[in-house]
Design a protein around this motif. Structure first.
Motif, PDB file in Angstrom:
ATOM      1  N   LYS A  55      -4.558   8.032   2.827  1.00 58.68           N
ATOM      2  CA  LYS A  55      -5.146   6.875   3.500  1.00 58.68           C
ATOM      3  C   LYS A  55      -6.650   6.844   3.243  1.00 58.68           C
ATOM      4  O   LYS A  55      -7.317   7.879   3.221  1.00 58.68           O
ATOM      5  CB  LYS A  55      -4.872   6.871   5.006  1.00 58.68           C
ATOM      6  CG  LYS A  55      -5.311   8.110   5.754  1.00 58.68           C
ATOM      7  CD  LYS A  55      -4.822   8.046   7.196  1.00 58.68           C
ATOM      8  CE  LYS A  55      -5.184   9.305   7.963  1.00 58.68           C
ATOM      9  NZ  LYS A  55      -6.605   9.452   8.234  1.00 58.68           N
ATOM     10  N   LEU A  56      -7.161   5.637   3.037  1.00 59.43           N
ATOM     11  CA  LEU A  56      -8.584   5.423   2.829  1.00 59.43           C
ATOM     12  C   LEU A  56      -9.232   5.141   4.177  1.00 59.43           C
ATOM     13  O   LEU A  56      -8.914   4.130   4.831  1.00 59.43           O
ATOM     14  CB  LEU A  56      -8.820   4.245   1.881  1.00 59.43           C
ATOM     15  CG  LEU A  56     -10.266   3.770   1.753  1.00 59.43           C
ATOM     16  CD1 LEU A  56     -11.158   4.874   1.218  1.00 59.43           C
ATOM     17  CD2 LEU A  56     -10.353   2.533   0.871  1.00 59.43           C
ATOM     18  N   ALA A  98       0.808  -1.217   0.000  1.00 63.08           N
ATOM     19  CA  ALA A  98       0.000   0.000   0.000  1.00 63.08           C
ATOM     20  C   ALA A  98       0.838   1.262   0.000  1.00 63.08           C
ATOM     21  O   ALA A  98       0.338   2.342  -0.241  1.00 63.08           O
ATOM     22  CB  ALA A  98      -0.930   0.009   1.213  1.00 63.08           C
ATOM     23  N   SER A  99       2.118   1.125   0.276  1.00 63.96           N
ATOM     24  CA  SER A  99       2.976   2.294   0.321  1.00 63.96           C
ATOM     25  C   SER A  99       3.524   2.681  -1.043  1.00 63.96           C
ATOM     26  O   SER A  99       4.360   3.553  -1.169  1.00 63.96           O
ATOM     27  CB  SER A  99       4.149   2.039   1.269  1.00 63.96           C
ATOM     28  OG  SER A  99       4.896   0.908   0.827  1.00 63.96           O
ATOM     29  N   ALA A 100       3.055   2.019  -2.108  1.00 63.57           N
ATOM     30  CA  ALA A 100       3.535   2.335  -3.445  1.00 63.57           C
ATOM     31  C   ALA A 100       3.281   3.796  -3.767  1.00 63.57           C
ATOM     32  O   ALA A 100       2.316   4.401  -3.320  1.00 63.57           O
ATOM     33  CB  ALA A 100       2.834   1.448  -4.479  1.00 63.57           C
ATOM     34  N   TYR A 105     -11.619   1.228   9.325  1.00 65.85           N
ATOM     35  CA  TYR A 105     -10.305   0.873   8.796  1.00 65.85           C
ATOM     36  C   TYR A 105      -9.669   2.161   8.279  1.00 65.85           C
ATOM     37  O   TYR A 105     -10.354   3.018   7.698  1.00 65.85           O
ATOM     38  CB  TYR A 105     -10.415  -0.111   7.637  1.00 65.85           C
ATOM     39  CG  TYR A 105     -10.488  -1.573   8.027  1.00 65.85           C
ATOM     40  CD1 TYR A 105      -9.367  -2.390   7.928  1.00 65.85           C
ATOM     41  CD2 TYR A 105     -11.671  -2.124   8.480  1.00 65.85           C
ATOM     42  CE1 TYR A 105      -9.420  -3.726   8.266  1.00 65.85           C
ATOM     43  CE2 TYR A 105     -11.744  -3.465   8.832  1.00 65.85           C
ATOM     44  CZ  TYR A 105     -10.613  -4.257   8.718  1.00 65.85           C
ATOM     45  OH  TYR A 105     -10.669  -5.597   9.064  1.00 65.85           O
ATOM     46  N   SER A 106      -8.354   2.311   8.477  1.00 67.07           N
ATOM     47  CA  SER A 106      -7.599   3.426   7.909  1.00 67.07           C
ATOM     48  C   SER A 106      -6.446   2.814   7.115  1.00 67.07           C
ATOM     49  O   SER A 106      -5.431   2.405   7.684  1.00 67.07           O
ATOM     50  CB  SER A 106      -7.082   4.354   9.020  1.00 67.07           C
ATOM     51  OG  SER A 106      -6.467   5.496   8.470  1.00 67.07           O
ATOM     52  N   ILE A 107      -6.603   2.737   5.810  1.00 72.35           N
ATOM     53  CA  ILE A 107      -5.723   1.937   4.954  1.00 72.35           C
ATOM     54  C   ILE A 107      -4.840   2.864   4.120  1.00 72.35           C
ATOM     55  O   ILE A 107      -5.343   3.684   3.339  1.00 72.35           O
ATOM     56  CB  ILE A 107      -6.564   1.041   4.037  1.00 72.35           C
ATOM     57  CG1 ILE A 107      -7.531   0.189   4.870  1.00 72.35           C
ATOM     58  CG2 ILE A 107      -5.672   0.166   3.169  1.00 72.35           C
ATOM     59  CD1 ILE A 107      -8.580  -0.530   4.056  1.00 72.35           C
ATOM     60  N   PRO A 108      -3.510   2.751   4.240  1.00 72.07           N
ATOM     61  CA  PRO A 108      -2.618   3.593   3.435  1.00 72.07           C
ATOM     62  C   PRO A 108      -2.754   3.277   1.942  1.00 72.07           C
ATOM     63  O   PRO A 108      -2.630   2.121   1.536  1.00 72.07           O
ATOM     64  CB  PRO A 108      -1.224   3.208   3.944  1.00 72.07           C
ATOM     65  CG  PRO A 108      -1.447   2.581   5.272  1.00 72.07           C
ATOM     66  CD  PRO A 108      -2.769   1.891   5.178  1.00 72.07           C
TER      67      PRO A 108
END
Length: 491
Positions: free
Chosen positions: A152-153, A26-28, A86-89
């Protein structure tokens, strides 16, 4: 019968190809597919790599023994429930987000109900997983679109009854973090097998139909009829919904077009299909079949054997058009054909049906209740603003054909409706009011709507008369013919 349609679009190809992508970190630096197996360990499903559960706030996990309604059973067996979010990068950009869920505890509707928000905007409302699936331990998916601007989503889960739950989260980019400004969004190309009566083919559709346009004249199956000149709206960068046994519901943002891409084979599943929202919508082809009774009790019959429901947006938006062409509601156990609920859009929504076939509608009268169960080939309520029908055949109607309720939940002047080239046949044993208008055809009345009628035929069943088959026969349906057309309008 010709119900085949071909839909070709670069957008559809890209969206479908994205479902088979392998998950990358997810850090792309650029937007990439991110997939999380909520409540479980890392695995691969349908060609996509899902990471182990991470980024949740609160909640617990649980494991199911069995899951139905999907080929990716392992993905749905582990769930997280009771989380607040959820807090998704992810890289900044616009994403299609699919929540994969299953009711793993309750065996009745109304026991678990929750909402979902994305980036602070509610995207799923009053979701009842048991009601949506029609069974316990059966897969349910919901897809929506959101834009991330802070890296972040953020997904929020708000429980109305019991706990919210999710089995997996699939995040697929629609744009990169830095899209090239010179690259316009592709416009889908929608083609249709040409009908001999169609003077203007579907691909050249204009964004907004002209209700008063002069119809083209052609020949259908040897009978000269007036064919309408309205066309499908042109779609811009649409979301693509591919209906399936596990993708029965689709909710789109009010500012996104939608292309419904039906499979070539009939879908024989419980509950039928439901579209909510979107801007302009195009659906061509598609067969939903009910070969058996899909319902746990008598009360659930209409909803679990209903072919298609179309919902407007919850909030008033810009004028938009939903175009459904070549759709077939098939099988021997149809309890509802097509339903349209305009919601808040009764003043802006145009619904167009062209060449629709419904095999029949069943009804039962439970003993001692004084009520009926079973419905209509087509029912509309709360509008729509404009309703255009050109080519609609429904046979073996044990109850009603068209049940039109434009003022059931709202007031205010509506646009002109146009109904032409229709054949509605009551079942030999029985039928009810095959044409029912809850209102009048006088646009000046408080509950009136102007309806232009051309080549509409009704055949009562069970020995019913014209007066007992058309409500009200002389006032509202004076221009409807009792009998059968020389040739059917839908081939």
């Amino acid at each position: 019968m010709r119900f085949s349609r071909t839909i070709a679009t670069a957008v559809a190809t890209a969206a479908l190809a994205g479902s088979a992508a392998v998950c990358v970190p997810a850090s792309a630096a650029t937007a990439s597919t991110v997939a999380i197996n909520a409540g479980g360990k890392a695995l691969t499903a349908s060609g996509t790599g899902y990471s182990a559960d991470q980024y949740a706030t609160g909640g617990n996990t649980s494991t199911l023994s069995t899951v139905t309604g999907t080929s990716d059973t392992a993905l749905y067996k582990d769930v997280r429930y009771g989380m607040s979010g959820y807090s998704i990068p992810v890289a900044n950009g616009t994403y299609d987000v699919t929540l994969k869920m299953v009711e793993n505890y309750w065996s009745a509707a109304g026991k678990r109900v929750f909402d979902v928000s994305a980036e602070g905007t509610q995207v799923v409302s009053d979701l009842d997983l048991f009601q949506a699936a029609g069974a316990k331990n059966k897969a349910v998916d919901r897809t929506f679109t959101t834009t991330v601007k802070d890296g972040k989503l953020d997904l929020g889960f708000k429980a109305d009854q019991d706990n919210a739950t999710v089995a997996a989260i699939l995040i697929t980019p629609k744009t990169t973090a830095t899209p090239a400004p010179s690259a316009p969004a592709p416009t889908p190309v929608v083609t249709a097998n040409p009908r001999p009566t169609s003077g203007t083919p579907l691909p050249t559709a204009t964004p907004t139909p002209t209700p008063t346009a002069t119809p083209s004249t052609g020949t259908t199956s040897g009978t000269t009829t007036d064919r309408a000149s309205w066309k499908a709206p042109t779609l811009q960068n649409p979301l693509v919904w591919v209906p399936s046994a596990s993708q029965r519901y689709f909710k789109a943002p009010a500012d996104r077009d939608v292309l419904i891409q039906w499979p070539s084979t009939a879908l024989d599943v419980q509950g039928g299909f439901e579209l909510t929202g979107g801007r302009n919508v195009v659906s061509t082809g598609g067969t939903v079949k009910f070969s058996k009774r899909y319902f746990p009790s008598m009360v659930d019959q209409p909803n679990n054997n209903r072919c298609l429901k179309i919902n407007g947006n919850d909030k008033l938006g810009a004028p938009r058009t939903v175009h459904v062409e070549g759709f077939h509601c098939a099988g021997s156990h149809i309890w509802e054909g097509i339903n349209v609920d305009s919601k808040a859009e009764r003043a802006v929504l145009t619904v167009q049906f062209r060449d629709i076939r419904v095999d029949g509608v069943h009804v039962e009268y439970p003993g001692g209740t004084g009520k009926h169960i079973g419905g209509d080939a087509l029912q509309v309520w709360n509008g729509p603003h404009r309703l255009f029908i050109d080519g609609f055949t429904a046979k073996n109607l044990e109850y009603q054909g068209f049940f039109l309720q434009p003022y059931q939940f709202g007031t205010g002047k509506l646009g002109t409706w146009d109904i032409r080239n229709v054949n509605l046949e009551g079942a030999a044993s029985r039928s009810a009011y095959i044409l029912w208008l809850a209102g009048t055809r006088n646009a000046n009345d408080s509950n009136g709507v102007q309806i232009n009628v051309k080549n509409v035929y009704v055949q009562p069943g069970g020995g019913r008369t014209r007066a007992s088959s058309l409500w009200e026969a002389d006032k509202d349906w004076y221009d409807v013919t009792i009998g059968k057309p020389a040739r059917d309008f839908v081939s």
